[in-house]
Structures are given as structure tokens and as C-alpha cells.
Design a protein around this motif. Structure first.
Motif, PDB file in Angstrom:
ATOM      1  N   TRP A   1       1.054  -1.325   0.124  1.00  0.00           N
ATOM      2  CA  TRP A   1       0.654   0.067   0.113  1.00  0.00           C
ATOM      3  C   TRP A   1       0.699   1.108   0.320  1.00  0.00           C
ATOM      4  O   TRP A   1       0.415   2.189  -0.654  1.00  0.00           O
ATOM      5  N   TYR A   2       2.065   1.179   0.879  1.00  0.00           N
ATOM      6  CA  TYR A   2       2.564   2.575   0.988  1.00  0.00           C
ATOM      7  C   TYR A   2       2.907   3.122  -0.799  1.00  0.00           C
ATOM      8  O   TYR A   2       3.833   4.452  -0.553  1.00  0.00           O
ATOM      9  N   PRO A   3       3.553   2.538  -1.554  1.00  0.00           N
ATOM     10  CA  PRO A   3       3.995   2.728  -3.097  1.00  0.00           C
ATOM     11  C   PRO A   3       3.017   3.677  -3.564  1.00  0.00           C
ATOM     12  O   PRO A   3       2.909   4.415  -4.757  1.00  0.00           O
ATOM     13  N   THR A   4       1.589   3.756  -3.299  1.00  0.00           N
ATOM     14  CA  THR A   4       0.060   4.289  -3.563  1.00  0.00           C
ATOM     15  C   THR A   4       0.260   5.287  -2.975  1.00  0.00           C
ATOM     16  O   THR A   4      -0.647   6.431  -4.132  1.00  0.00           O
ATOM     17  N   TRP A   5       1.409   5.697  -1.835  1.00  0.00           N
ATOM     18  CA  TRP A   5       0.253   6.923  -1.392  1.00  0.00           C
ATOM     19  C   TRP A   5       1.734   7.901  -1.757  1.00  0.00           C
ATOM     20  O   TRP A   5       2.332   8.377  -1.739  1.00  0.00           O
ATOM     21  N   THR A   6       1.039   8.523  -3.039  1.00  0.00           N
ATOM     22  CA  THR A   6       1.508   9.194  -4.370  1.00  0.00           C
ATOM     23  C   THR A   6       1.167  10.739  -3.841  1.00  0.00           C
ATOM     24  O   THR A   6       1.900  11.882  -4.496  1.00  0.00           O
ATOM     25  N   GLN A   7      -0.429  11.153  -3.521  1.00  0.00           N
ATOM     26  CA  GLN A   7      -0.770  11.710  -2.883  1.00  0.00           C
ATOM     27  C   GLN A   7      -1.597  11.736  -2.090  1.00  0.00           C
ATOM     28  O   GLN A   7      -3.181  11.870  -1.826  1.00  0.00           O
ATOM     29  N   PRO A   8      -1.142  11.641  -0.980  1.00  0.00           N
ATOM     30  CA  PRO A   8      -1.832  11.171   0.905  1.00  0.00           C
ATOM     31  C   PRO A   8      -2.357  12.655   0.956  1.00  0.00           C
ATOM     32  O   PRO A   8      -2.748  12.442   2.465  1.00  0.00           O
ATOM     33  N   ASP A   9      -2.217  13.750   0.544  1.00  0.00           N
ATOM     34  CA  ASP A   9      -2.244  14.959   1.357  1.00  0.00           C
ATOM     35  C   ASP A   9      -3.630  15.935   1.712  1.00  0.00           C
ATOM     36  O   ASP A   9      -4.341  15.132  -0.008  1.00  0.00           O
ATOM     37  N   LEU A  10      -4.576  15.585   2.349  1.00  0.00           N
ATOM     38  CA  LEU A  10      -5.369  16.569   2.227  1.00  0.00           C
ATOM     39  C   LEU A  10      -5.334  17.884   1.992  1.00  0.00           C
ATOM     40  O   LEU A  10      -4.778  18.347   2.807  1.00  0.00           O
ATOM     41  N   LEU A  11      -5.782  18.846   0.791  1.00  0.00           N
ATOM     42  CA  LEU A  11      -5.330  20.197   1.137  1.00  0.00           C
ATOM     43  C   LEU A  11      -6.824  20.522   1.175  1.00  0.00           C
ATOM     44  O   LEU A  11      -7.409  20.630   0.005  1.00  0.00           O
ATOM     45  N   VAL A  12      -6.322  21.518   2.131  1.00  0.00           N
ATOM     46  CA  VAL A  12      -7.705  22.748   2.241  1.00  0.00           C
ATOM     47  C   VAL A  12      -7.594  24.033   1.508  1.00  0.00           C
ATOM     48  O   VAL A  12      -6.684  24.599   2.227  1.00  0.00           O
ATOM     49  N   ASP A  13      -8.157  25.055   1.003  1.00  0.00           N
ATOM     50  CA  ASP A  13      -8.010  26.307  -0.096  1.00  0.00           C
ATOM     51  C   ASP A  13      -9.041  26.965   1.408  1.00  0.00           C
ATOM     52  O   ASP A  13      -8.185  28.020   1.157  1.00  0.00           O
ATOM     53  N   TYR A  14      -9.799  26.777   1.338  1.00  0.00           N
ATOM     54  CA  TYR A  14     -10.950  27.517   2.180  1.00  0.00           C
ATOM     55  C   TYR A  14     -11.976  27.121   2.626  1.00  0.00           C
ATOM     56  O   TYR A  14     -12.362  25.642   2.887  1.00  0.00           O
ATOM     57  N   VAL A  15     -12.403  27.411   4.059  1.00  0.00           N
ATOM     58  CA  VAL A  15     -13.987  26.750   4.991  1.00  0.00           C
ATOM     59  C   VAL A  15     -14.676  28.325   4.878  1.00  0.00           C
ATOM     60  O   VAL A  15     -13.989  29.065   5.390  1.00  0.00           O
ATOM     61  N   LYS A  16     -15.948  27.607   5.177  1.00  0.00           N
ATOM     62  CA  LYS A  16     -16.826  29.239   4.944  1.00  0.00           C
ATOM     63  C   LYS A  16     -18.198  28.527   5.212  1.00  0.00           C
ATOM     64  O   LYS A  16     -18.577  27.393   4.711  1.00  0.00           O
ATOM     65  N   VAL A  17     -18.630  28.776   6.717  1.00  0.00           N
ATOM     66  CA  VAL A  17     -19.567  28.617   7.329  1.00  0.00           C
ATOM     67  C   VAL A  17     -20.913  29.792   7.311  1.00  0.00           C
ATOM     68  O   VAL A  17     -20.372  30.675   7.702  1.00  0.00           O
TER      69      VAL A  17
END
Length: 496
Positions: free
Chosen positions: A477-493
Motif C-alpha cells: 500500500w505505501y507505494p500507492t501513496w503518491t498523493q496522500p495529503d488533504l489540501l484545503v483551500d478554504y472553509v466557510k460557514v
């Protein structure tokens, strides 16, 4: 025809009505006690965006029968200010109103910008502003309210925010991640051994090579291998102790040791919560790029603040704004990165009772390939899910409530507590925002899955060795982690 208002400095304002199919919105007038007046003009149609608003009123005596000079008390005049919530507000804190006084007023709005004419012989220029007039309106002062009361520009809303009053349409929380805001977010630092999904992670606030960073206007949450951290301390994940006591954010889950197949969580991940902000009802928008890689999944959640219906297995509920499992190629489509799910979870063991809405991305794309705007509108009547402005799921409890959707096999002793709430129970309390990355666990990935390489899922959800078996399969499984990050541009409520 010109409507002459007054002179300021060396300009005379001349307002020129335009003949067009347009109706000036009605204003709302509010008298204040002991002094003051508020006049609110709602926003106009998008086809006629306003650039200015003028209120011009003459104040007459109480119970004046005629609009006559001898009854005139004074003048109320001025430009309104554009409001963040929409509309325009004119305020005069000094005028003193009395009950049954009469205000004879005109309203002028402009949809453009004016021109200054040539000076006349006295050196005064006309400033001509094109727009629309409402003439000869009458308002009778029938009440005087506290200046701290809700103003006419602040519409009623079902949204509640802990510690303050809010208005309809108000942005009640927003972060564009220009920098990391400790006043908005708390970075989790604990071992989630009582997490109902039992992910194979610990959440850590690392000082070196951190799991949570902000760069280029983006929040980044990055999972890492615990063994890489242990090696620097000459320890092994199979026999070492993970001690997060210093700075632990959950005092009951701060340390554990590997004993046999019960190993410390093999993955170090990040999680942030809006520790100082919680709300009931509203619309949350999260623009994010979701992680990709086998057995990864994002946490974009609303979680209960008080857990008044219980804490076991999401008894007090959790709202998943968006969740896409990270596998890019798996034998069952709903567990792959092209399958979007979300919505209310009342019991983590029985989530399939509510997870009957989904959205598959078009073509060969995956949800994690690009940023998307994931939205959840939570109201006292329903929960609506959208992505990029398109609705894809709607949960409407009806008269019997969301709890009625759970089959008998999903109900336990905690279920009776839901009868103490309304139809939205348990989603009728304050909830806070959570963003994070989780891995594996005993809920999100069904047994029997295989990847595109025909590699079987390495652990059984009810198996005692789940975390250990997952770690033993690292080479797959580890070699498949080419893009493992969560990226958040903004949060709005936004309030309802």
C-alpha cells in the motif's frame, strides 16, 4: 427632472431619475430608544446592482394630521452604507423620535456613478448621479426599540452560534489559510483508541516535519509512517511505546505500548478542529483536494460538541461533508476514489442505513485529481449535500425523524435518548468542524476488497490483528501513496 438634495463642500448633488423597468425595494425603518433611527434597504436584483442609497425624510409632530410647515420638527437625511450581509443601512444616532410622529420621506438609489459638471459663476459644480426615486412615502413611528436589538438588516435565522447572535446570510466562520490561525484551530495530539472507526493512526502535532502545515494559502494535512519517527529514537513500532502525554489534547488517550500484535498505530496523521467555534444549523463550504492512496480517507466532518446523546459509535451523530476513499483502483467501485459519499452518520456500525446517496465523478477522473467545493446545508428540516454547486444528496427526516431510518439491528440503549430531541436528533446540537486524514480502520473498508493488482485487503475488520496486519502489508500500500495529503483551500460557514 432633478431632485435637489443639498450642498456639500463645493458640490451640489443632483439626482436624475432614470426611466426603466425597475422597482426600488421597500425600506424598513426602525426607531431607537432613547435616540436614533435605522433605515435598511434590501439588495436589489443582480441586473441592477446598486452603488449608493440616500434617505431623505422630514420629521413631523406626533399625530400630525397634515404635512404642513407648522408641524415640521426636523430633517433626517443621509447616505446609507453597504452591508456585508447584503443591503444598505442608513443610521442617525442623534435624532430623537417619539411615538406617533410622522416621517415623510423619499428614497433614491443609484445604479451607476455620477459626473461633475463645470463650475458656475459662484464656483460650485453640480454632481449628477443617475438613479431611481421613490417619492412621498409616509412612516408613522409606532415603536421604539433598544439600540442593541436586532436591526432591520439582521434577518431572523435558525442558525445558532455558541456565545453570540447571528443574522441570516451572515458568514459566521471563514478561513482562507493565509497563515495557520491558532485562534481558529486546534491541532489534535492524541491516540484515538476510542474513535468509533478505529483508524490505524495517531494524531500528532509534530515540531519537525509536521503533519499540519499552511503554505501558499493552503492547509496541508500529511500522513506519515510512525516507524520513521521511531527509528530516530532507536525504537521499533513492534515493541516501542508511543507517549503523547506532553501536549495531549485528549487526556484519556495519551500513551500506549506495543504488546504482541497489539501495536501502536502505524500511521502518524494530522487533525484540526475549530475548537473555539461551534454552531447549530447553517451551510458549510470546504474547497479541498482529497487524498489518494490505498486505504486513505479524508475527515471533513461536523462533530457534536457536547455529545448529549452519548459518545459510543457516533451515538450523538457526525455529519460527513464529503468522504472519498483513497483507493484509485479497487474491485468494488464504491470504495474507490471516484465515489463520493457523505451525510449524517448516527451509528458507525450501521452507516449503510443512511449511506444510500452517492455521486460518481464523470469520465475517468477521480475526486482526488483536483480541488472541488464540498458543501453541506444543515437546517431544522433537512440535510442537503452539494459539490461544485450541484446537489447530489438530500436527507429529509419527516415527522418521525432521522432516527426512524435506522433498522432495529442498529439500535441500542443509546437509541432511546434520541426521543428527547426533535426530528433532527441527534443533529440538533452545537457541532464543530474537523479536518483530517485517516487510514484503514474497521468501518470504512469492507472485508473482501482487492486492489487493481488483485492484492487483497490485508486486515479483517473484526480481527484482533487488524492494525498489525495492515502494517505487515506496507510494501503493497505505501507505494500507492503518491498523493496522500488533504489540501484545503478554504472553509466557510454561512448562517441560514
Amino acid at each position: 427632472m432633478s431632485f435637489l438634495v443639498g450642498a456639500i463642500l463645493c458640490l451640489i448633488f443632483v439626482f436624475v431619475p432614470i426611466r426603466a423597468q425597475y422597482t426600488v425595494p421597500e425600506v424598513t425603518i426602525q426607531g431607537l430608544n432613547p435616540k436614533g433611527i435605522r433605515v435598511f434597504l434590501p439588495d436589489s436584483s443582480d441586473n441592477f446592482p446598486l452603488t449608493s442609497f440616500l434617505f431623505d425624510g422630514l420629521l413631523y409632530k406626533e399625530n400630525a394630521k397634515t404635512i404642513a410647515k407648522e408641524n415640521l420638527v426636523g430633517r433626517i437625511w443621509g447616505f446609507g452604507a453597504k452591508q456585508a450581509l447584503g443591503g444598505w443601512l442608513f443610521e442617525d444616532p442623534f435624532v430623537e423620535l417619539k411615538l406617533n410622529q410622522v416621517i415623510h420621506y423619499h428614497v433614491f438609489v443609484s445604479t451607476g456613478f455620477g459626473d461633475v459638471g463645470r463650475p458656475n459663476s459662484d464656483g460650485i459644480s453640480n454632481f449628477t448621479l443617475p438613479g431611481y426615486c421613490v417619492m412621498n412615502r409616509v412612516y408613522v413611528v409606532n415603536s421604539l426599540v433598544d439600540p442593541n436589538a436586532r436591526g432591520p438588516q439582521c434577518g431572523e435565522t435558525a442558525t445558532k452560534v455558541r456565545g453570540r447572535e447571528v443574522c441570516a446570510g451572515e458568514t459566521i466562520f471563514e478561513d482562507n489559510f493565509d497563515t495557520f490561525r491558532d485562534d481558529k484551530w486546534q491541532i489534535a495530539h492524541y491516540i484515538p483508541i476510542d474513535h468509533p472507526e478505529h483508524p490505524f493512526v495517531s494524531y500528532q502535532r509534530l515540531q519537525v516535519n509536521p503533519t499540519v502545515t499552511v503554505e501558499n494559502g493552503t492547509l496541508r494535512i500529511s500522513p506519515k509512517l510512525q516507524q520513521d519517527l521511531f527509528q530516530k529514537q532507536n525504537k521499533s513500532i513492534l515493541s516501542g511505546t508511543l507517549d503523547l502525554t506532553s501536549g495531549c489534547t485528549e487526556l484519556r488517550t495519551c500513551a500506549m505500548s506495543s504488546i504482541g500484535v497489539d501495536i501502536v498505530p502505524p500511521i502518524v496523521s494530522g487533525r484540526v478542529t475549530s475548537a473555539r467555534f461551534a454552531f447549530t444549523y447553517g451551510t458549510i463550504h470546504v474547497r479541498a483536494k482529497l487524498p489518494q492512496g490505498d486505504w486513505l480517507y479524508p475527515e471533513i466532518l461536523l462533530e457534536p460538541l457536547s455529545k448529549k446523546y452519548g459518545s459510543l459509535n457516533y451515538a450523538s451523530g457526525v455529519l460527513k461533508v464529503a468522504m472519498v476513499r483513497g483507493n484509485t483502483d479497487v474491485n468494488t467501485e464504491r470504495y474507490s476514489n471516484n465515489w463520493l459519499v457523505g451525510g449524517p452518520i448516527i451509528n458507525s456500525r450501521c452507516r449503510s442505513a443512511l449511506e444510500f446517496y452517492h455521486k460518481k465523478i464523470e469520465g475517468d477522473s477521480l475526486w482526488g485529481d483536483d480541488f472541488h467545493i464540498y458543501s453541506l446545508k444543515w437546517s431544522p428540516e433537512e440535510i442537503v449535500l452539494s459539490v461544485d454547486g450541484e446537489e447530489w444528496g438530500r436527507y429529509t427526516p419527516g415527522a418521525t425523524g432521522l432516527r426512524s431510518w435506522l433498522p432495529a439491528s442498529c439500535r441500542g440503549d443509546w437509541f432511546e435518548l434520541l426521543n428527547n430531541g426533535g426530528i433532527m436528533a441527534p443533529f440538533d446540537d452545537h457541532f464543530y468542524i474537523t479536518l483530517g486524514v485517516a487510514v484503514g480502520g474497521i468501518v470504512e473498508f469492507a472485508d473482501g476488497l482487492t486492489t487493481g493488482e488483485q492484492i487483497p485487503k490485508p486486515w479483517r475488520n473484526r480481527g484482533r490483528k487488524a492494525g498489525f496486519s495492515f502494517w505487515q502489508d506496507k510494501e503493497n500500500w505505501y507505494p500507492t501513496w503518491t498523493q496522500p495529503d488533504l489540501l484545503v483551500d478554504y472553509v466557510k460557514v454561512v448562517a441560514l
